[in-house]
Design an enzyme around this catalytic site. Structure first.
Site, PDB file in Angstrom:
ATOM      1  N   GLU A 164     -12.951   2.530  16.479  1.00  0.00           N
ATOM      2  CA  GLU A 164     -12.492   1.882  15.249  1.00  0.00           C
ATOM      3  C   GLU A 164     -11.307   2.649  14.667  1.00  0.00           C
ATOM      4  OE1 GLU A 164     -11.935  -0.499  13.534  1.00  0.00           O
ATOM      5  OE2 GLU A 164     -13.559  -0.999  12.158  1.00  0.00           O
ATOM      6  N   ASP A 165     -10.518   1.965  13.873  1.00  0.00           N
ATOM      7  CA  ASP A 165      -9.344   2.616  13.296  1.00  0.00           C
ATOM      8  C   ASP A 165      -9.702   3.526  12.112  1.00  0.00           C
ATOM      9  OD1 ASP A 165     -10.040   0.448  11.680  1.00  0.00           O
ATOM     10  OD2 ASP A 165      -8.044  -0.446  11.639  1.00  0.00           O
ATOM     11  N   LYS A 215      -8.116  -5.846  15.043  1.00  0.00           N
ATOM     12  CA  LYS A 215      -6.936  -5.482  15.797  1.00  0.00           C
ATOM     13  C   LYS A 215      -6.554  -4.030  15.544  1.00  0.00           C
ATOM     14  CE  LYS A 215      -5.109 -10.029  14.573  1.00  0.00           C
ATOM     15  NZ  LYS A 215      -4.086 -10.712  13.750  1.00  0.00           N
ATOM     16  N   GLY A 216      -7.080  -3.474  14.426  1.00  0.00           N
ATOM     17  CA  GLY A 216      -6.582  -2.175  13.958  1.00  0.00           C
ATOM     18  C   GLY A 216      -6.705  -1.029  14.954  1.00  0.00           C
ATOM     19  N   ASP A 269     -13.964   3.425   5.848  1.00  0.00           N
ATOM     20  CA  ASP A 269     -13.701   3.594   4.419  1.00  0.00           C
ATOM     21  C   ASP A 269     -15.043   3.473   3.695  1.00  0.00           C
ATOM     22  OD1 ASP A 269     -12.592   3.636   1.883  1.00  0.00           O
ATOM     23  OD2 ASP A 269     -11.735   1.633   1.995  1.00  0.00           O
ATOM     24  N   LYS A 320     -12.287   8.176   5.802  1.00  0.00           N
ATOM     25  CA  LYS A 320     -11.924   8.290   4.385  1.00  0.00           C
ATOM     26  C   LYS A 320     -13.241   8.443   3.618  1.00  0.00           C
ATOM     27  CE  LYS A 320      -8.825   4.982   3.023  1.00  0.00           C
ATOM     28  NZ  LYS A 320      -8.457   3.712   2.331  1.00  0.00           N
ATOM     29  N   PHE A 343      -4.344   3.991   0.504  1.00  0.00           N
ATOM     30  CA  PHE A 343      -4.317   2.890   1.464  1.00  0.00           C
ATOM     31  C   PHE A 343      -3.265   3.212   2.519  1.00  0.00           C
ATOM     32  CE2 PHE A 343      -3.399  -1.196   3.325  1.00  0.00           C
ATOM     33  CZ  PHE A 343      -4.686  -1.649   3.564  1.00  0.00           C
TER      34      PHE A 343
HETATM   35  P1  IMP Z   1     -14.867  -0.445   5.424  1.00  0.00           P
HETATM   36  O1  IMP Z   1     -15.801  -1.606   5.733  1.00  0.00           O
HETATM   37  O2  IMP Z   1     -14.585  -0.339   3.944  1.00  0.00           O
HETATM   38  O3  IMP Z   1     -15.327   0.856   6.028  1.00  0.00           O
HETATM   39  O4  IMP Z   1     -13.455  -0.787   6.018  1.00  0.00           O
HETATM   40  C1  IMP Z   1     -13.330  -1.241   7.266  1.00  0.00           C
HETATM   41  C2  IMP Z   1     -12.034  -1.934   7.555  1.00  0.00           C
HETATM   42  O5  IMP Z   1     -11.175  -2.067   6.419  1.00  0.00           O
HETATM   43  C3  IMP Z   1     -11.277  -1.113   8.558  1.00  0.00           C
HETATM   44  O6  IMP Z   1     -11.674  -1.445   9.851  1.00  0.00           O
HETATM   45  C4  IMP Z   1      -9.861  -1.510   8.255  1.00  0.00           C
HETATM   46  O7  IMP Z   1      -9.547  -2.682   8.982  1.00  0.00           O
HETATM   47  C5  IMP Z   1      -9.843  -1.807   6.791  1.00  0.00           C
HETATM   48  N1  IMP Z   1      -9.335  -0.656   6.027  1.00  0.00           N
HETATM   49  C6  IMP Z   1     -10.029   0.208   5.249  1.00  0.00           C
HETATM   50  N2  IMP Z   1      -9.227   1.126   4.695  1.00  0.00           N
HETATM   51  C7  IMP Z   1      -7.981   0.826   5.136  1.00  0.00           C
HETATM   52  C8  IMP Z   1      -6.681   1.436   4.934  1.00  0.00           C
HETATM   53  O8  IMP Z   1      -6.493   2.439   4.225  1.00  0.00           O
HETATM   54  N3  IMP Z   1      -5.639   0.830   5.569  1.00  0.00           N
HETATM   55  C9  IMP Z   1      -5.769  -0.259   6.375  1.00  0.00           C
HETATM   56  N4  IMP Z   1      -6.951  -0.840   6.602  1.00  0.00           N
HETATM   57  C10 IMP Z   1      -8.052  -0.300   5.984  1.00  0.00           C
HETATM   58 MG    MG Z   2     -10.263  -2.709  11.289  1.00  0.00          MG
END
Ligand code: IMP
Ligand code: MG
Length: 185
Positions: A104-105, A48-49, A108, A136, A157
């Site tokens: 994508e939002d 949803k982000g 990370d 990030k 975060f």
């Molecule tokens: P990744 O797999 O670690 O790259 O993270 C992917 C998902 O984690 C993103 O699509 C977000 O939904 C969530 N996410 C990662 N970092 C944050 C943050 O700082 N705030 C909110 N959601 C996050």
């Molecule tokens: Mg997300």
């Protein structure tokens, strides 16, 4: 709502304002319009982000885009992903031979998008690129290159403009670092 609103009291600081978002999204829309001239890209919103970013971005793209939605969940603690990814809602139409842009939002660790990118590549799109609002880089665990991003953010975060903590704060118009006192509880 204003930055004096009650919901903002859980933030330590505002990292990206709604004005900065609006400007960056407009620029990205213009870049995509140029890069995909003569094409009909499929814009794929990751629920949803990315919802707010997606709805703003597509309105800045002057091309006959089509819209798709996918929901994926990555399991982990509330603030870190583990790498176990599951597709909860799949595409409605196939993407064979299409020019697809994943919207994508935030990237990370990169684990979620790395998984999704590989899953989508097996479906034979003509091209597949990633547009993320936030990057990030300090959190990266797998190598993942984003094709378009609006802002690079520090290792905090963040919530707001679609991003949540435990499903809350998505409705903040700006993006801010959530105070650790909220998620350390
Ligand atoms: P990744 O797999 O670690 O790259 O993270 C992917 C998902 O984690 C993103 O699509 C977000 O939904 C969530 N996410 C990662 N970092 C944050 C943050 O700082 N705030 C909110 N959601 C996050
Ligand atoms: Mg997300």
């Amino acid at each position: 709502m204003e930055q004096t609103a009650e919901l903002y009291k859980d933030l330590d600081e505002i990292l990206v304002t709604k004005e900065e978002i609006r400007e960056a999204v407009r620029e990205l829309g213009q870049t995509i319009t140029r890069d995909y001239a003569g094409k009909q890209p499929v814009l794929l919103c990751i629920l949803k982000g990315a919802v707010m970013f997606f709805t703003d971005l597509i309105r800045e793209i002057d091309l006959p885009v089509t819209c798709e939605f996918m929901a994926i969940s990555s399991y982990g603690s509330a603030t870190k992903s583990t790498g176990v990814v599951q597709i909860r809602k799949d595409l409605d139409r196939d993407i064979l031979g299409k020019d697809v842009i994943i919207v994508e939002d935030i990237v990370d660790s990169g684990i979620t998008l790395n998984y999704l990118k590989n899953a989508l590549l097996m479906r034979g799109p003509a091209t597949l690129r990633i547009a993320t609002l936030l990057d990030k880089p300090s959190g990266r665990k797998v190598e993942l290159k984003t094709d378009y991003h609006c802002f690079t953010i520090p290792d905090a975060f963040v919530v707001g403009y679609g991003l949540d903590y435990d499903e809350r704060y998505r409705n903040l118009p700006d993006i801010g670092a959530l105070s650790p006192r909220i998620y350390a509880k």
